[in-house]
Design a protein around this motif. Structure first.
Motif: not given
Length: 68
Positions: A6-16, A29-39
Motif C-alpha cells: 500500500f503506497l501512501s503519501g502527500p497529495d503532490d507529484s512525489s506520490f505520483c 494497481l489493485s483497487g481504487s486510490p484513496t484520498y483523505a485529510f490528515n488533520a
C-alpha cells in the motif's frame, strides 16, 4: 508468490512518482486510490494498493517488498 503493498503519501507529484516507479518495476494497481485529510499535518494524503506476482521465490516476512 503474490505480493501486496500500500503506497501512501502527500497529495503532490512525489506520490505520483512513487506509484509510477512501482508500475515500472512490474507492480499493478489493485483497487481504487484513496484520498483523505490528515488533520495532524493539515494536508491531503493519497493511497494506492499495488500487487505483483513473483515466480520462483517464497514469501518471507523479512523481505523488502519494494525490492521485489
Amino acid at each position: 508468490m503474490k505480493l501486496y503493498r500500500f503506497l501512501s503519501g502527500p497529495d503532490d507529484s512525489s506520490f505520483c512518482h512513487k506509484v509510477t516507479a512501482a508500475l515500472n518495476r512490474g507492480w499493478e494497481l489493485s483497487g481504487s486510490p484513496t484520498y483523505a485529510f490528515n488533520a495532524a499535518t493539515g494536508l491531503m494524503q493519497c493511497g494506492q494498493a499495488v500487487v505483483k506476482e513473483v515466480e520462483g521465490k517464497d514469501y518471507d516476512p523479512e523481505m523488502k517488498l519494494s525490492e521485489q
